[in-house]
Design a protein around this motif. Structure first.
Motif, PDB file in Angstrom:
ATOM      1  N   SER A  60      -2.643   8.327  -0.529  1.00  0.00           N
ATOM      2  CA  SER A  60      -2.839   7.731  -1.853  1.00  0.00           C
ATOM      3  C   SER A  60      -4.185   7.033  -1.994  1.00  0.00           C
ATOM      4  O   SER A  60      -4.419   6.323  -2.956  1.00  0.00           O
ATOM      5  CB  SER A  60      -1.719   6.722  -2.131  1.00  0.00           C
ATOM      6  N   ARG A 120      -4.381   3.079  -2.592  1.00  0.00           N
ATOM      7  CA  ARG A 120      -3.842   2.470  -3.798  1.00  0.00           C
ATOM      8  C   ARG A 120      -2.639   1.588  -3.464  1.00  0.00           C
ATOM      9  O   ARG A 120      -1.930   1.817  -2.489  1.00  0.00           O
ATOM     10  CB  ARG A 120      -3.432   3.550  -4.804  1.00  0.00           C
ATOM     11  N   GLU A 128       0.841  -1.197   0.000  1.00  0.00           N
ATOM     12  CA  GLU A 128       0.000   0.000   0.000  1.00  0.00           C
ATOM     13  C   GLU A 128       0.876   1.247   0.000  1.00  0.00           C
ATOM     14  O   GLU A 128       1.912   1.296   0.646  1.00  0.00           O
ATOM     15  CB  GLU A 128      -0.924   0.007   1.220  1.00  0.00           C
TER      16      GLU A 128
END
Length: 228
Positions: free
Chosen positions: A169, A172, A164
Motif C-alpha cells: 500500500s 498509506r 499502516e
C-alpha cells in the motif's frame, strides 16, 4: 417548562468562556451578548436545530458567516436516546470548542471569546459534550451517554487508531476503530435486536436516572444557596 421560561446561559466555571444552555437561551441576543458568544454548537434533532438567521448583537448583524461580529455555528444532529453513538462526534466537537476558546489577539486587546454548547433542554446532550471537553462531573447526561464518555476516556479521547496498511500500500495509513468502541457498539446492537420493549425500557431507565441525578444536583445547589 419552567426551565424554558427562565432560560439563560450558564458559564462552566472550570473553563472560562464555555457556556451551556437550552435552545431558547441560545437564540437570545442579550444572553449571547452577555458572554460574548462567537461560536454555537447545537446538539439537536434536525427539526429543533437553531437556524443561523441574523441576530441583533451590539448594533451589528451577527450571521453564520461574515461581519466583524461573526458567530459561527456547528450542528450535531442527534436525539437524546441511549442508543445514539456520540463517540464518533466527540473528537471534532472538542477540537471545535477548543479552537473557539482561543484568544483572537495575543496582547489581550480584544475581550475573550465565548463558546456555547446547547441542546433542547440544556441538560443531557449538551451536557455530554461539555463533560467530554471539561472531564467535569457538574453536568448530568443520561447514564448511557455517561458510559460512552467512559469509553471515550478509555480510548484516550480518540476512538480511531491509525495503522499502516500492508506492504503493497506504499506506506498509506488507515483509521480503524479501537476495541472499546467496537465493544460498546456490539452491546448497543445487541440491545436493538432484543426488540422494542427492551429498547424502550432501557431508554426510560436512562432518562429517569438522568432526571434523578439532575434533581440531586439542583437540590445540592439550593442547600448551598440556603447556607449562604
Amino acid at each position: 417548562m419552567e426551565k424554558l421560561k427562565n432560560s439563560s446561559l450558564d458559564p462552566i466555571k472550570a473553563v472560562p468562556g464555555l457556556c451551556i444552555s437550552d435552545r431558547v437561551a441560545a437564540s437570545s441576543p442579550p444572553e449571547l451578548r452577555s458572554q460574548n458568544i462567537r461560536r454555537i454548537l447545537s446538539v439537536l434533532q434536525p427539526h429543533d436545530i437553531l437556524k443561523p438567521t441574523t441576530l441583533a448583537y451590539d448594533d451589528n448583524d451577527v450571521e453564520c458567516s461574515g461581519g466583524p461580529a461573526q458567530i459561527q455555528f456547528k450542528s450535531i444532529l442527534i436525539d437524546d436516546d441511549p442508543t445514539i453513538d456520540i463517540l464518533q462526534h466527540l473528537g471534532t466537537a472538542c477540537d471545535w470548542i477548543q479552537d473557539g476558546l482561543q484568544p483572537m489577539s495575543k496582547d489581550g486587546a480584544e475581550p475573550p471569546r465565548g463558546v456555547l454548547v446547547h441542546c433542547r433542554q440544556g441538560n443531557s446532550r449538551s451536557g455530554a459534550f461539555v463533560v467530554a471537553y471539561t472531564l467535569s462531573l457538574v453536568i448530568c447526561p443520561n447514564d448511557c451517554f455517561e458510559k460512552q464518555l467512559r469509553v471515550w476516556e478509555h480510548c484516550r479521547y480518540d476512538i480511531y487508531l491509525e495503522v499502516e496498511e500492508d506492504a503493497g500500500s506504499e506506506g498509506r495509513r488507515e483509521r480503524k476503530e479501537k476495541p472499546a468502541h467496537k465493544a460498546w457498539k456490539a452491546r448497543r446492537d445487541d440491545l436493538l435486536t432484543r426488540g422494542e420493549g427492551d429498547v424502550n425500557r432501557a431508554r426510560d431507565s436512562s432518562l429517569a436516572n438522568a432526571a434523578a441525578a439532575l434533581g440531586r444536583c439542583r437540590l445540592e445547589d439550593l442547600e448551598i444557596q440556603a447556607a449562604e
